[in-house]
Scaffold this active site. Structure first.
Site, PDB file in Angstrom:
ATOM      1  N   TYR A  53      -6.082  -6.345  -8.483  1.00  0.00           N
ATOM      2  CA  TYR A  53      -5.610  -5.055  -8.002  1.00  0.00           C
ATOM      3  C   TYR A  53      -4.202  -4.439  -8.391  1.00  0.00           C
ATOM      4  O   TYR A  53      -4.069  -3.551  -8.940  1.00  0.00           O
ATOM      5  CB  TYR A  53      -5.574  -4.934  -6.477  1.00  0.00           C
ATOM      6  CG  TYR A  53      -6.845  -4.658  -5.698  1.00  0.00           C
ATOM      7  CD1 TYR A  53      -7.453  -3.721  -5.225  1.00  0.00           C
ATOM      8  CD2 TYR A  53      -7.544  -5.943  -5.507  1.00  0.00           C
ATOM      9  CE1 TYR A  53      -8.503  -3.723  -4.283  1.00  0.00           C
ATOM     10  CE2 TYR A  53      -8.791  -6.111  -4.910  1.00  0.00           C
ATOM     11  CZ  TYR A  53      -8.946  -4.975  -4.068  1.00  0.00           C
ATOM     12  OH  TYR A  53     -10.361  -4.777  -3.426  1.00  0.00           O
ATOM     13  N   CYS A 109       0.807  -1.194   0.030  1.00  0.00           N
ATOM     14  CA  CYS A 109      -0.006   0.050   0.011  1.00  0.00           C
ATOM     15  C   CYS A 109       0.935   1.263  -0.115  1.00  0.00           C
ATOM     16  O   CYS A 109       0.325   2.201  -0.850  1.00  0.00           O
ATOM     17  CB  CYS A 109      -0.965   0.034   1.277  1.00  0.00           C
ATOM     18  SG  CYS A 109      -1.461  -1.424   1.913  1.00  0.00           S
ATOM     19  N   GLU A 144      -3.192  -1.462 -11.046  1.00  0.00           N
ATOM     20  CA  GLU A 144      -2.468  -0.394 -10.408  1.00  0.00           C
ATOM     21  C   GLU A 144      -1.157  -0.166 -10.940  1.00  0.00           C
ATOM     22  O   GLU A 144      -0.649   1.006 -11.495  1.00  0.00           O
ATOM     23  CB  GLU A 144      -2.308  -0.538  -9.112  1.00  0.00           C
ATOM     24  CG  GLU A 144      -3.699  -0.450  -8.310  1.00  0.00           C
ATOM     25  CD  GLU A 144      -3.534  -0.711  -6.665  1.00  0.00           C
ATOM     26  OE1 GLU A 144      -2.563  -1.252  -6.115  1.00  0.00           O
ATOM     27  OE2 GLU A 144      -4.515  -0.507  -5.971  1.00  0.00           O
ATOM     28  N   GLU A 203     -21.007  15.883  -5.238  1.00  0.00           N
ATOM     29  CA  GLU A 203     -22.287  16.103  -4.986  1.00  0.00           C
ATOM     30  C   GLU A 203     -23.096  15.180  -6.028  1.00  0.00           C
ATOM     31  O   GLU A 203     -24.568  15.152  -5.778  1.00  0.00           O
ATOM     32  CB  GLU A 203     -22.798  17.623  -5.473  1.00  0.00           C
ATOM     33  CG  GLU A 203     -22.307  18.093  -6.637  1.00  0.00           C
ATOM     34  CD  GLU A 203     -22.478  19.559  -7.026  1.00  0.00           C
ATOM     35  OE1 GLU A 203     -23.629  20.158  -6.341  1.00  0.00           O
ATOM     36  OE2 GLU A 203     -21.544  20.199  -7.521  1.00  0.00           O
TER      37      GLU A 203
HETATM   38  P1  NDP Z   1      -5.784 -10.703  -7.166  1.00  0.00           P
HETATM   39  O1  NDP Z   1      -6.246 -11.975  -6.594  1.00  0.00           O
HETATM   40  O2  NDP Z   1      -6.191  -9.612  -6.973  1.00  0.00           O
HETATM   41  O3  NDP Z   1      -5.650 -10.780  -8.834  1.00  0.00           O
HETATM   42  C1  NDP Z   1      -4.875 -11.847  -9.237  1.00  0.00           C
HETATM   43  C2  NDP Z   1      -5.097 -11.923 -10.764  1.00  0.00           C
HETATM   44  O4  NDP Z   1      -4.230 -12.703 -11.428  1.00  0.00           O
HETATM   45  C3  NDP Z   1      -6.663 -12.385 -11.340  1.00  0.00           C
HETATM   46  O5  NDP Z   1      -6.699 -11.385 -12.293  1.00  0.00           O
HETATM   47  C4  NDP Z   1      -6.420 -13.685 -11.750  1.00  0.00           C
HETATM   48  O6  NDP Z   1      -7.160 -13.784 -12.926  1.00  0.00           O
HETATM   49  C5  NDP Z   1      -4.890 -13.625 -12.392  1.00  0.00           C
HETATM   50  N1  NDP Z   1      -4.431 -15.034 -12.392  1.00  0.00           N
HETATM   51  C6  NDP Z   1      -4.230 -16.105 -11.239  1.00  0.00           C
HETATM   52  N2  NDP Z   1      -3.799 -17.109 -11.757  1.00  0.00           N
HETATM   53  C7  NDP Z   1      -3.434 -16.885 -12.832  1.00  0.00           C
HETATM   54  C8  NDP Z   1      -2.463 -17.705 -14.030  1.00  0.00           C
HETATM   55  N3  NDP Z   1      -2.416 -19.020 -13.627  1.00  0.00           N
HETATM   56  N4  NDP Z   1      -2.420 -17.060 -15.132  1.00  0.00           N
HETATM   57  C9  NDP Z   1      -2.860 -16.028 -15.362  1.00  0.00           C
HETATM   58  N5  NDP Z   1      -3.599 -15.202 -14.549  1.00  0.00           N
HETATM   59  C10 NDP Z   1      -3.592 -15.615 -13.416  1.00  0.00           C
HETATM   60  O7  NDP Z   1      -4.317 -10.681  -6.796  1.00  0.00           O
HETATM   61  P2  NDP Z   1      -3.182  -9.349  -6.889  1.00  0.00           P
HETATM   62  O8  NDP Z   1      -1.875 -10.105  -6.960  1.00  0.00           O
HETATM   63  O9  NDP Z   1      -3.406  -8.316  -7.652  1.00  0.00           O
HETATM   64  O10 NDP Z   1      -3.198  -8.881  -5.354  1.00  0.00           O
HETATM   65  C11 NDP Z   1      -3.276  -9.410  -4.228  1.00  0.00           C
HETATM   66  C12 NDP Z   1      -4.162  -9.108  -3.392  1.00  0.00           C
HETATM   67  O11 NDP Z   1      -3.749  -7.692  -2.586  1.00  0.00           O
HETATM   68  C13 NDP Z   1      -5.526  -8.537  -3.823  1.00  0.00           C
HETATM   69  O12 NDP Z   1      -6.360  -9.547  -4.007  1.00  0.00           O
HETATM   70  C14 NDP Z   1      -6.001  -7.572  -2.784  1.00  0.00           C
HETATM   71  O13 NDP Z   1      -6.694  -7.905  -1.940  1.00  0.00           O
HETATM   72  C15 NDP Z   1      -4.627  -6.867  -2.111  1.00  0.00           C
HETATM   73  N6  NDP Z   1      -4.357  -5.671  -2.857  1.00  0.00           N
HETATM   74  C16 NDP Z   1      -5.247  -4.511  -2.446  1.00  0.00           C
HETATM   75  C17 NDP Z   1      -4.860  -3.165  -3.044  1.00  0.00           C
HETATM   76  C18 NDP Z   1      -5.900  -2.168  -2.582  1.00  0.00           C
HETATM   77  O14 NDP Z   1      -6.267  -2.230  -1.480  1.00  0.00           O
HETATM   78  N7  NDP Z   1      -5.783  -1.020  -3.409  1.00  0.00           N
HETATM   79  C19 NDP Z   1      -3.898  -3.152  -3.845  1.00  0.00           C
HETATM   80  C20 NDP Z   1      -3.011  -4.427  -4.251  1.00  0.00           C
HETATM   81  C21 NDP Z   1      -3.322  -5.461  -3.698  1.00  0.00           C
HETATM   82  P3  NDP Z   1      -8.829 -14.511 -12.618  1.00  0.00           P
HETATM   83  O15 NDP Z   1      -9.530 -13.101 -12.035  1.00  0.00           O
HETATM   84  O16 NDP Z   1      -9.363 -14.882 -13.847  1.00  0.00           O
HETATM   85  O17 NDP Z   1      -8.812 -15.486 -11.493  1.00  0.00           O
END
Ligand code: NDP
Length: 454
Positions: free
Chosen positions: A178, A48, A182, A443
């Site tokens: 996320y 974060c 980002e 608003e």
């Molecule tokens: P996420 O779980 O949000 O997203 C993972 C992504 O990777 C998804 O789009 C998923 O696809 C894809 N994925 C998973 N497996 C594969 C694969 N084998 N091949 C290709 N794509 C794949 O994880 P992040 O790593 O982005 O972030 C981790 C966590 O950290 C988030 O879930 C969030 O909770 C937290 N976070 C919060 C933030 C905030 O509050 N602003 C900022 C950053 C992180 P699919 O959707 O198809 O499963």
């Protein structure tokens, strides 16, 4: 007072662990905490905090361009120095690490630098010392995970990406969650030719569909190259150190850095919990009950390692809940995970609380959807074509606002206030009776009168 060395031994000094240690100590409990890496965990060090600083940095780029319409004349193009941003960020994080250390010291919590191993229900081993505790709290968080593909060793993860030696002129992120949206926005804003590769038809699965589509359009307008319905087939390092990325759709891209943002896994290696046969959830996270007790009741767990929403404020809330239940002996209802607001710091930002239109329709059947899609006042002079979307979802049966979503500047700042109203179960009539603040974008949230659809 018990016969144990400590009342609570915490493993992991991230957001959840530090908050649990401090609040438990404040009740008079004797507390120790072990950390083998950095104080503050993912959020402070590789999550974060540095992400938000880099997002600010990326926003300056368009602000410089937009300032011309307001009469400012700056040398164009403005030059960006990655090393300055990176090194200033490093200094700020050192400052925060110091604050965390002092907070623990001030709370009389013993800090041990090392990875602890759980020996049994009441004993841990850390840097050669065996320590007993009435309760052991596992708050070790998660660790980035990268899928298998030839050349995966060339992929960075979110632990590495902040401290790159040189700025990547061409950047690719794999994933559609996320971190992916980002970082695609951040590197695009900082000046990289930025690509996002996602296996599904549209990123941010689980978010409101209209919000996802609007975000896609805005990110494309800003120049992020989106590649949907494809994945990485292989990566090859070339003689000039650039990476040749071949996608499953046959396309090839040449980039200077590749970030895998494909989710995180519980960071349980070396903790010894496997030897204790602690029960896990199907996704490998630690299974806990509503008192944060694992299948061995003296071993507690909270935060990302338990599969709760992976958000710092959730871990903090869990830590305070855990302390009240276990150390202040309060009888509390189960922690409420509904209506947790969240922000995605892509550009423009997303802020969201409550149900998506799709989830609300499935749950309530009859809903009213109010939307405002407009060009923010700032952009009448800035020359930017960025638009803003605000959206309210109302349960038609009782007029309650069950979801609020926004894509636009400072959406996270704005949704925090709306989240109180949604959590308090206020109605659309309450929103309508609220006098707006003019001139703001916010608003719109109290002036949407005609449903866009039912
Ligand atoms: P996420 O779980 O949000 O997203 C993972 C992504 O990777 C998804 O789009 C998923 O696809 C894809 N994925 C998973 N497996 C594969 C694969 N084998 N091949 C290709 N794509 C794949 O994880 P992040 O790593 O982005 O972030 C981790 C966590 O950290 C988030 O879930 C969030 O909770 C937290 N976070 C919060 C933030 C905030 O509050 N602003 C900022 C950053 C992180 P699919 O959707 O198809 O499963």
């Amino acid at each position: 007072m018990t016969d144990y060395d400590y009342d609570l031994f915490v493993i992991g000094a991230g957001s959840g662990g530090v908050r649990a240690a401090r609040t438990a100590a404040a009740t008079g409990a004797r507390v120790a905490i072990a950390e083998d890496r950095y104080l503050g965990g993912t959020c402070v060090n590789v999550g974060c905090v540095p992400k938000k600083l880099y997002s600010y940095a990326a926003h300056f780029h368009e602000a410089f361009t937009e300032s011309a319409g307001f009469g400012w004349q700056l040398p164009q193009p403005a030059e960006f120095d990655w090393a300055t941003l990176r090194d200033n960020k490093i200094e700020e994080i050192k400052r925060l690490n110091g604050i965390y250390g002092r907070l623990l010291e001030g709370a009389d919590v013993r800090l041990i630098n090392g990875r602890a191993r759980v020996i049994d229900a009441h004993n841990v081993e850390v840097v050669g010392e065996t320590i007993s505790a009435a309760k052991i709290l596992v708050a070790v968080g998660g660790w980035p995970w990268t899928p298998d593909f030839p050349g995966k060793e060339h992929a960075l993860n979110s632990n590495d990406v902040f401290d790159l030696e040189t700025f990547p002129k061409r950047f690719l992120v794999l994933g559609g969650g996320y971190i992916a949206v980002e970082f695609a926005s951040i590197f695009n804003g900082l000046g990289s030719d930025s690509h996002l590769v996602y296996r599904g038809e549209l990123f941010l699965r689980g978010f409101d569909h209209e919000i996802r589509e609007f975000t896609r359009n805005e990110m494309e307008k800003k120049g992020v190259n989106l590649h949907f319905e494809t994945n990485i087939e292989s990566v090859e390092k070339q003689s000039d150190d650039s990476l040749k990325v071949t996608l499953t759709n046959g396309e090839t891209l040449e980039v200077d850095a590749l970030l895998s943002a494909t989710g995180r896994r519980p960071h349980l290696q070396g903790l010894g919990l496997d030897k204790l046969d602690i029960e896990l959830n199907p996704d490998g996270t630690l299974k806990v009950n509503d008192r944060f007790e694992t299948s061995i009741p003296s071993i507690l767990a909270l935060g990302d390692v338990t599969g709760a929403p992976e958000l710092t404020p959730v871990a903090l809330a869990e830590a305070m809940h855990m302390t009240r239940v276990h150390f202040a002996d309060e009888k509390l209802p189960t922690m409420d995970y509904n209506n947790i607001a969240t922000a995605v710091f892509c550009h423009p930002n997303i802020g969201t609380v409550g149900l998506s239109e799709e989830a609300a329709r499935a749950e309530f059947g009859a809903i009213r959807v109010y939307t405002a899609d407009f060009r923010p006042m700032k952009h009448t002079l800035s020359g930017s074509d960025e638009r803003c979307l605000m959206k309210l979802i109302v349960d038609d049966a009782n007029d309650r606002v069950v979801g609020a979503h926004m894509v636009g500047e400072d959406a996270g700042e704005l949704i925090q206030g709306i989240a109180i109203a949604v959590r308090a179960k206020l109605t659309k009539a309450d929103f309508d009776a609220t006098v707006g603040i003019h001139p703001t974008g916010a608003e719109e949230f109290v002036t949407m009168r005609t449903p866009t659809r039912c």
